[in-house]
Write an enzyme that holds these catalytic residues in place. Structure first.
Site, PDB file in Angstrom:
ATOM      1  N   GLU A 147     -17.972   4.124   5.239  1.00  0.00           N
ATOM      2  CA  GLU A 147     -16.948   4.082   6.287  1.00  0.00           C
ATOM      3  C   GLU A 147     -15.801   5.048   6.012  1.00  0.00           C
ATOM      4  O   GLU A 147     -14.857   4.716   5.300  1.00  0.00           O
ATOM      5  CB  GLU A 147     -16.383   2.659   6.421  1.00  0.00           C
ATOM      6  CG  GLU A 147     -15.318   2.555   7.518  1.00  0.00           C
ATOM      7  CD  GLU A 147     -14.658   1.181   7.617  1.00  0.00           C
ATOM      8  OE1 GLU A 147     -14.842   0.357   6.703  1.00  0.00           O
ATOM      9  OE2 GLU A 147     -13.945   0.952   8.599  1.00  0.00           O
ATOM     10  N   LYS A 152     -20.393   3.810   9.193  1.00  0.00           N
ATOM     11  CA  LYS A 152     -19.399   3.085   9.986  1.00  0.00           C
ATOM     12  C   LYS A 152     -18.282   4.068  10.282  1.00  0.00           C
ATOM     13  O   LYS A 152     -17.558   4.497   9.381  1.00  0.00           O
ATOM     14  CB  LYS A 152     -18.877   1.867   9.224  1.00  0.00           C
ATOM     15  CG  LYS A 152     -17.742   1.157   9.956  1.00  0.00           C
ATOM     16  CD  LYS A 152     -17.554  -0.259   9.469  1.00  0.00           C
ATOM     17  CE  LYS A 152     -16.344  -0.904  10.124  1.00  0.00           C
ATOM     18  NZ  LYS A 152     -16.313  -2.359   9.975  1.00  0.00           N
ATOM     19  N   LYS A 199     -20.005  -2.565   2.011  1.00  0.00           N
ATOM     20  CA  LYS A 199     -19.124  -1.656   2.754  1.00  0.00           C
ATOM     21  C   LYS A 199     -18.054  -1.067   1.849  1.00  0.00           C
ATOM     22  O   LYS A 199     -17.536  -1.751   0.969  1.00  0.00           O
ATOM     23  CB  LYS A 199     -18.443  -2.403   3.890  1.00  0.00           C
ATOM     24  CG  LYS A 199     -17.548  -1.501   4.744  1.00  0.00           C
ATOM     25  CD  LYS A 199     -16.610  -2.278   5.636  1.00  0.00           C
ATOM     26  CE  LYS A 199     -15.201  -2.258   5.065  1.00  0.00           C
ATOM     27  NZ  LYS A 199     -14.196  -2.755   6.021  1.00  0.00           N
ATOM     28  N   ARG A 212      -8.139 -19.992   5.068  1.00  0.00           N
ATOM     29  CA  ARG A 212      -9.041 -18.834   5.189  1.00  0.00           C
ATOM     30  C   ARG A 212     -10.480 -19.317   5.284  1.00  0.00           C
ATOM     31  O   ARG A 212     -11.265 -18.822   6.088  1.00  0.00           O
ATOM     32  CB  ARG A 212      -8.880 -17.889   3.971  1.00  0.00           C
ATOM     33  CG  ARG A 212      -7.556 -17.156   3.933  1.00  0.00           C
ATOM     34  CD  ARG A 212      -7.579 -16.007   2.924  1.00  0.00           C
ATOM     35  NE  ARG A 212      -7.709 -16.430   1.539  1.00  0.00           N
ATOM     36  CZ  ARG A 212      -6.694 -16.770   0.749  1.00  0.00           C
ATOM     37  NH1 ARG A 212      -5.454 -16.743   1.202  1.00  0.00           N
ATOM     38  NH2 ARG A 212      -6.900 -17.136  -0.508  1.00  0.00           N
TER      39      ARG A 212
HETATM   40  P1  13P Z   1     -11.310  -3.128  12.721  1.00  0.00           P
HETATM   41  O1  13P Z   1     -12.431  -3.182  13.731  1.00  0.00           O
HETATM   42  O2  13P Z   1     -10.264  -4.184  12.954  1.00  0.00           O
HETATM   43  O3  13P Z   1     -10.756  -1.747  12.560  1.00  0.00           O
HETATM   44  O4  13P Z   1     -11.932  -3.540  11.323  1.00  0.00           O
HETATM   45  C1  13P Z   1     -13.150  -3.011  10.952  1.00  0.00           C
HETATM   46  C2  13P Z   1     -13.189  -2.771   9.517  1.00  0.00           C
HETATM   47  O5  13P Z   1     -14.034  -3.286   8.841  1.00  0.00           O
HETATM   48  C3  13P Z   1     -12.209  -1.848   8.936  1.00  0.00           C
HETATM   49  O6  13P Z   1     -12.570  -1.557   7.636  1.00  0.00           O
END
Ligand code: 13P
Length: 341
Positions: A179, A221, A138, A48
């Site tokens: 998000e 987001k 986030k 990772r």
């Molecule tokens: P994806 O663009 O693969 O959906 O991932 C973005 C993300 O941070 C989801 O939480």
């Protein structure tokens, strides 16, 4: 909070500066295992680290990538020769960000729906993340569309949690990226996705207002408004762009620092085309950019997985290409012929 607020407003603006967007590499260990399984690489801490090091050290990554969202483990990691990842990112012009939610868990009493957890102890964790060098955070909420869902209770609970998280972020000096992901799983049509996204965003901004979140220092987001992945009738690029913008015009205050998209299962090209179409549709009150995970990493992951020792530069070239394509899309200047360059 004035000094901190000034810094957050500056950070938020830098995150969505013209032609730049966010690289999402905050996969939890479980999700990272799924990605590594697909390329036949064992999901060890070392692998990772090597994979993420390959991404964040791509030459001139900062040209089109303003920030990267990390998982807790990654924020604390260093390269094999001992340079802290946060230092590598800063040297590359990339702002470190951190995923701080503790994942989406079943919402009691509501079959098939999820609530994102992680508010307990969040104040202390945010203070530590700031010390470690993170400047934005986030939190992802998940809204699922089925015949009967989402329930109002699920939307309310998730938006309330997002607002509490955002207020705690701003107290700690971190720009909150909020998000609410409306999943594209299912056979629903684009109109259903539109209605669910509209209701979710309306509820979210009501909650952010109630919790005194400063929108000039906050980033949304969002998912795009698309047809469900199994819907027989798939909306085209212009329909997606129009429905998504229409949703934002009706819910998102002009004072918000910016909007970035997740890719959510769209292909690399689809995600770029949709973003480009929206930015071509004229004057928007907020910068509209990207915060893609899979749509920035898919090709790079495949190339790296074929030979992790020898393919570092080739995998970086794939990442840099997608970053450039999406940087152009964020300005409405993408052209499909550029894919061949
Ligand atoms: P994806 O663009 O693969 O959906 O991932 C973005 C993300 O941070 C989801 O939480």
């Amino acid at each position: 909070m004035t000094d901190k607020l000034d810094e957050m407003i500056e950070t938020a603006a830098a995150m969505v500066a013209p032609g730049r967007g966010i690289l999402a590499i905050d996969e939890s260990t479980g999700t990272c295992k799924k990605r590594f399984d697909s390329i036949g690489v064992e999901c060890t801490e070392e692998n990772r680290r090597d994979y993420r090091h390959m991404l964040i050290s791509a030459p001139d990554l900062g040209e089109h990538i303003s920030g990267a969202i990390l998982f807790d483990e990654t924020l604390r990691q260093s390269s094999a020769d001992g340079v802290a990842f946060t230092q590598i990112m800063q040297d590359n012009g990339v702002i470190p960000g951190i995923k701080v939610d503790k994942g989406a868990h079943p919402l009691a009493g509501f079959d098939g729906e999820k609530i994102t957890e992680g508010l307990d102890g969040l104040r202390e964790r945010l203070n530590e993340y700031y010390e470690l060098g993170a400047r934005f955070a986030k939190w992802r909420a998940v809204i699922t569309i089925t015949e009967d869902n989402p329930s109002q209770a699920c939307i309310d609970a998730n938006c309330h949690a997002l607002a509490r998280y955002a207020a705690l972020c701003q107290e700690a000096g971190l720009v909150p990226m909020v998000e609410p992901e409306v999943l594209m799983d299912g056979d629903h049509d684009i109109q259903t996705a539109y209605e669910v996204t509209l209701l979710t965003l309306k509820t979210l901004f009501d909650q952010l207002f109630e919790h005194n979140v400063v929108l000039e220092a906050c980033i949304l987001k969002s998912s795009m408004v698309v047809s469900g992945a199994d819907c027989p009738e798939q909306a085209d690029v212009d329909e997606v762009a129009e429905a998504t913008l229409d949703c934002f015009f009706n819910t998102v205050p002009a004072s918000l620092a910016g909007i970035v998209f997740l890719s959510g299962g769209q292909s690399e090209i689809e995600a770029t085309e949709h973003l480009d179409a929206m930015n071509r549709m004229g004057d928007l009150p907020w910068p509209l950019s990207f915060s893609y995970g899979r749509a920035l990493q898919a090709s790079a992951l495949k190339v790296w997985g074929a030979n992790p020792q020898n393919n570092v530069q080739a995998a970086q070239a794939e990442l840099l290409h997608r970053a450039r394509m999406n940087g152009l899309a964020a300005m409405g200047q993408y052209e499909s012929k550029l894919e061949q360059e």
